[in-house]
Design a protein around this motif. Structure first.
Motif, PDB file in Angstrom:
ATOM      1  N   ARG A  44       0.806  -1.219   0.000  1.00  0.00           N
ATOM      2  CA  ARG A  44       0.000   0.000   0.000  1.00  0.00           C
ATOM      3  C   ARG A  44       0.841   1.271   0.000  1.00  0.00           C
ATOM      4  O   ARG A  44       0.396   2.334  -0.432  1.00  0.00           O
ATOM      5  N   CYS A  45       2.072   1.171   0.484  1.00  0.00           N
ATOM      6  CA  CYS A  45       2.952   2.331   0.637  1.00  0.00           C
ATOM      7  C   CYS A  45       3.789   2.548  -0.618  1.00  0.00           C
ATOM      8  O   CYS A  45       4.477   1.631  -1.086  1.00  0.00           O
ATOM      9  N   LEU A  46       3.755   3.760  -1.151  1.00  0.00           N
ATOM     10  CA  LEU A  46       4.557   4.091  -2.326  1.00  0.00           C
ATOM     11  C   LEU A  46       6.051   3.904  -2.074  1.00  0.00           C
ATOM     12  O   LEU A  46       6.763   3.300  -2.879  1.00  0.00           O
ATOM     13  N   PRO A 180      14.467  17.340   2.812  1.00  0.00           N
ATOM     14  CA  PRO A 180      13.212  18.043   3.070  1.00  0.00           C
ATOM     15  C   PRO A 180      12.342  17.325   4.099  1.00  0.00           C
ATOM     16  O   PRO A 180      12.455  16.110   4.291  1.00  0.00           O
ATOM     17  N   TRP A 181      11.461  18.102   4.720  1.00  0.00           N
ATOM     18  CA  TRP A 181      10.465  17.499   5.602  1.00  0.00           C
ATOM     19  C   TRP A 181       9.338  16.918   4.752  1.00  0.00           C
ATOM     20  O   TRP A 181       9.007  17.444   3.686  1.00  0.00           O
ATOM     21  N   GLY A 182       8.757  15.852   5.252  1.00  0.00           N
ATOM     22  CA  GLY A 182       7.614  15.251   4.582  1.00  0.00           C
ATOM     23  C   GLY A 182       7.728  13.742   4.572  1.00  0.00           C
ATOM     24  O   GLY A 182       8.760  13.179   4.973  1.00  0.00           O
ATOM     25  N   PRO A 183       6.691  13.058   4.120  1.00  0.00           N
ATOM     26  CA  PRO A 183       6.728  11.594   4.067  1.00  0.00           C
ATOM     27  C   PRO A 183       7.744  11.113   3.044  1.00  0.00           C
ATOM     28  O   PRO A 183       8.156  11.854   2.144  1.00  0.00           O
ATOM     29  N   SER A 184       8.107   9.864   3.157  1.00  0.00           N
ATOM     30  CA  SER A 184       9.126   9.311   2.266  1.00  0.00           C
ATOM     31  C   SER A 184       8.732   9.417   0.801  1.00  0.00           C
ATOM     32  O   SER A 184       9.584   9.671  -0.063  1.00  0.00           O
ATOM     33  N   CYS A 185       7.444   9.222   0.499  1.00  0.00           N
ATOM     34  CA  CYS A 185       7.021   9.289  -0.899  1.00  0.00           C
ATOM     35  C   CYS A 185       7.216  10.686  -1.475  1.00  0.00           C
ATOM     36  O   CYS A 185       7.410  10.836  -2.687  1.00  0.00           O
ATOM     37  N   THR A 187       9.846  12.645  -0.683  1.00  0.00           N
ATOM     38  CA  THR A 187      11.268  12.690  -0.999  1.00  0.00           C
ATOM     39  C   THR A 187      11.569  11.925  -2.279  1.00  0.00           C
ATOM     40  O   THR A 187      12.389  12.352  -3.093  1.00  0.00           O
ATOM     41  N   PHE A 188      10.916  10.780  -2.462  1.00  0.00           N
ATOM     42  CA  PHE A 188      11.193   9.916  -3.603  1.00  0.00           C
ATOM     43  C   PHE A 188      10.493  10.377  -4.880  1.00  0.00           C
ATOM     44  O   PHE A 188      10.993  10.146  -5.983  1.00  0.00           O
ATOM     45  N   ILE A 189       9.282  10.999  -4.735  1.00  0.00           N
ATOM     46  CA  ILE A 189       8.451  11.300  -5.903  1.00  0.00           C
ATOM     47  C   ILE A 189       8.039  12.765  -5.964  1.00  0.00           C
ATOM     48  O   ILE A 189       8.381  13.487  -6.900  1.00  0.00           O
ATOM     49  N   THR A 190       7.282  13.232  -4.955  1.00  0.00           N
ATOM     50  CA  THR A 190       6.597  14.520  -5.046  1.00  0.00           C
ATOM     51  C   THR A 190       7.537  15.681  -5.307  1.00  0.00           C
ATOM     52  O   THR A 190       7.267  16.519  -6.178  1.00  0.00           O
TER      53      THR A 190
END
Length: 254
Positions: A44-46, A180-185, A187-190
């Motif tokens: 479920r996790c990107l 950067p701050w934020g979820p792992s997805c 950092t990897f994508i957004t």
């Protein structure tokens, strides 16, 4: 994108930096890719799905979309622009609230208001197409789709050296590589794929710094999310850089 394909960029980086995992390409399309599985068929996790795909070498690709959200992390869908951010996130990410998910909280930010301001600072999150696709670079078709970014997983030495190559032709000592701050997805994508309106356009993103992903990533594993134009420059600079000129300095153990 210049005259170097993403497939070739990935090949050069993998060889020069001794990567044991395959680089992944991120792009958008309005046509459902035939060789891609739905995210839910992996996890479920990107972010976790990307790591598994990079390590295991399969499947060739996965996709997400706004019309097929079952089995996908709601946070990942919102951070890639396919759904609105759930209202409860501001509490769950910070201090919690008794009537929100039974009071569960991640304590990643000092207050719900700070979470709101941090998300607002990202600007609008825009989907790259009807489908967002993550694909192993070596399996990209010819002609290649319009790749937005690549993500490389490695150990600390490999990612440090990748970051140093980003800096090779840059004057600013501070902003070419950021955590950067934020979820792992994100950092990897957004951020590297420029889905976030205010994400720096010419920076590579190191991480993740999201501790909630520590259950799925080995302690010695990091990643670098790289906008495709930055990756082009890295490949162009490779032969003139320390990586090729002084390989025993970059990788003393090899």
């Amino acid at each position: 994108m210049g005259d170097t394909s993403v497939k070739e960029i990935a090949r050069k980086l993998s060889s020069a930096f001794h990567l044991k995992t395959r680089p992944l390409a991120v792009f958008g399309t309005d046509q459902r890719p035939e060789n891609a599985v739905h995210l839910s068929e992996i996890h479920r996790c990107l972010a976790f799905s990307m790591y598994r795909m990079a390590v295991l070498g399969s499947p060739d690709a996965f996709f997400i979309s706004g019309d097929n959200t079952e089995g996908c992390c709601p946070g990942g869908l919102s951070h890639t622009g396919f759904t609105k951010k759930p209202d409860y996130i501001r509490f769950f990410v910070s201090t919690g609230r008794k009537d929100v998910r039974g009071g569960a909280a991640e304590y990643l930010k000092a207050s719900p208001d700070l979470v709101d301001r941090s998300f607002k600072a990202l600007g609008t999150i825009t989907i790259p197409g009807k489908y967002l696709v993550v694909q192993g670079c070596e399996t990209l078709p010819e002609p290649e789709p319009a790749i937005r970014s690549i993500c490389c997983f490695g150990n600390a030495e490999q990612v440090r050296n990748l970051a140093a190559l980003v800096h090779f032709d840059r004057e600013d000592p501070f902003s070419p590589v950021i955590v950067p701050w934020g979820p792992s997805c994100s950092t990897f994508i957004t951020y590297p794929a420029r889905l976030a309106e205010h994400a720096p356009r010419d920076a590579a993103f190191m991480g993740p710094q999201d501790p909630t992903q520590n259950y799925s990533l080995p302690p010695d594993t990091m990643a670098l999310g790289i906008p495709v134009e930055v990756a082009q420059a890295m490949a162009r600079n490779l032969d003139d850089s320390f990586v090729i000129k002084r390989p025993k300095v970059a990788f003393p153990g090899h």
